[in-house]
Design a protein around this motif. Structure first.
Motif, PDB file in Angstrom:
ATOM      1  N   GLN A 216       0.830  -1.200   0.000  1.00 28.58           N
ATOM      2  CA  GLN A 216       0.000   0.000   0.000  1.00 28.58           C
ATOM      3  C   GLN A 216       0.865   1.250   0.000  1.00 28.58           C
TER       4      GLN A 216
ATOM      5  N   SER B  31      -3.446   5.933   1.455  1.00 27.26           N
ATOM      6  CA  SER B  31      -4.879   5.816   1.687  1.00 27.26           C
ATOM      7  C   SER B  31      -5.453   7.227   1.751  1.00 27.26           C
TER       8      SER B  31
ATOM      9  N   ALA C 249      -6.209   9.868  -4.633  1.00 26.89           N
ATOM     10  CA  ALA C 249      -5.768   8.502  -4.910  1.00 26.89           C
ATOM     11  C   ALA C 249      -5.388   8.349  -6.379  1.00 26.89           C
TER      12      ALA C 249
ATOM     13  N   THR D 242     -12.877   1.350   0.075  1.00 29.71           N
ATOM     14  CA  THR D 242     -13.255   0.652   1.303  1.00 29.71           C
ATOM     15  C   THR D 242     -13.922   1.626   2.255  1.00 29.71           C
TER      16      THR D 242
ATOM     17  N   LEU E 176     -12.818   5.419   2.032  1.00 24.42           N
ATOM     18  CA  LEU E 176     -11.418   5.660   1.717  1.00 24.42           C
ATOM     19  C   LEU E 176     -11.050   4.985   0.409  1.00 24.42           C
ATOM     20  N   TRP E 177     -10.050   5.574  -0.274  1.00 25.09           N
ATOM     21  CA  TRP E 177      -9.516   4.980  -1.492  1.00 25.09           C
ATOM     22  C   TRP E 177      -8.046   4.649  -1.249  1.00 25.09           C
ATOM     23  N   ARG E 178      -7.707   3.367  -1.366  1.00 24.21           N
ATOM     24  CA  ARG E 178      -6.352   2.900  -1.110  1.00 24.21           C
ATOM     25  C   ARG E 178      -5.623   2.643  -2.421  1.00 24.21           C
TER      26      ARG E 178
ATOM     27  N   ARG F 134      -2.885   0.572  -3.997  1.00 26.95           N
ATOM     28  CA  ARG F 134      -2.196  -0.661  -3.625  1.00 26.95           C
ATOM     29  C   ARG F 134      -1.673  -1.408  -4.845  1.00 26.95           C
TER      30      ARG F 134
END
Length: 257
Positions: A184, A187, A194, A213, A220-222, A224
């Motif tokens: 990751q 976040s 993001a 998520t 939230l936007w991760r 990854r």
């Protein structure tokens, strides 16, 4: 009169020649590159609190122990090799590694890794192997607790090490057959942020994905890379990203669904 004026100008010239150039501290978040007037040296043996320390070249240095951090009380003071300590830049203190040198430091509690420039001596507590700057502690995720277990490896400025054995052997890690791994990079509470981060990672040569998520009611936007079946592969990707300046990158290990 002219002789007096000439004498004054001559004295001013001598004063200018003898003035030591000002030494600037490294910028915040900067990995210093040696432009601050500091000396390069291995250093002679020295004695602190009755104990002798023997500095030496050690390109394969690889040790696990405790890290601590030092901050405001040393901010602006000169380090052991004559550079200026900035608690917000990416530096560290070590008892015996050459000054300066670079190390890759991995927090074994959370998998975060960063590259730091060793330009100072310490910490002089037996159980601790490295003192990092306040910013280093923030990026490694242990500023609040003050001390954490780390792996320290001699490296170049990009985090490349001579003997890159997997870090997982030092940490309590579950069996790869039961879990999956994600690298990751960030976040974000805004998808636009993001998206920008993902573009930066793509330009760095990696292929990220954005995962949406909800945590504690917040969306939230991760950013990854993964899922990855091998922790070793995740570590290799993390090392590359840290070497390219993505210092807050970390590995998440999750149970397979």
């Amino acid at each position: 009169m002219y002789k007096s004026l000439s004498l004054i100008l001559f004295l001013l010239f001598l004063a200018a020649c003898s003035t030591t150039p000002s030494v600037r501290p490294p910028n915040d978040n900067e990995l210093p590159k040696g432009d601050q007037g500091g000396a390069q040296k291995v250093g002679k043996p020295y004695k602190i609190a009755g104990k002798w320390y023997y500095p030496k070249e050690d390109p394969t240095y690889d040790e696990v122990g405790l890290a601590s951090w030092y901050g405001r009380q040393f901010h602006g003071r000169k380090t052991a090799n004559g550079e200026v300590y900035n608690m917000n830049s990416l530096t560290a203190a070590h008892k015996t590694l050459p000054l300066p040198s670079f190390v890759k430091v991995t927090n074994l509690a959370n998998g975060r890794s960063i590259v730091l420039r060793v330009n100072d001596r310490g910490p002089f507590i037996d159980s601790r192997i490295i003192d990092v700057s306040r910013r280093g502690a923030q990026l490694l995720g242990f500023q609040k607790q003050g001390v954490t277990r780390v792996r320290v490896q001699a490296s170049d400025a990009n985090g490349n090490v001579v003997n890159p054995l997997p870090t997982r052997q030092y940490a309590e890690a579950p069996d790869d057959a039961e879990v999956t791994h994600f690298v990751q990079i960030g976040s974000f509470s805004k998808k636009s942020s993001a998206d920008e981060q993902a573009r930066m990672v793509l330009r760095a040569g990696e292929t990220p994905k954005i995962y949406e998520t909800i945590i504690d009611g917040r969306k939230l936007w991760r950013v990854r890379i993964g899922p990855l079946l091998s922790r070793n592969l995740a570590q290799e990707i993390l090392d590359r990203l840290v070497g390219r300046g993505f210092y807050e990158t970390r590995i998440f290990t999750e149970q397979k669904r």
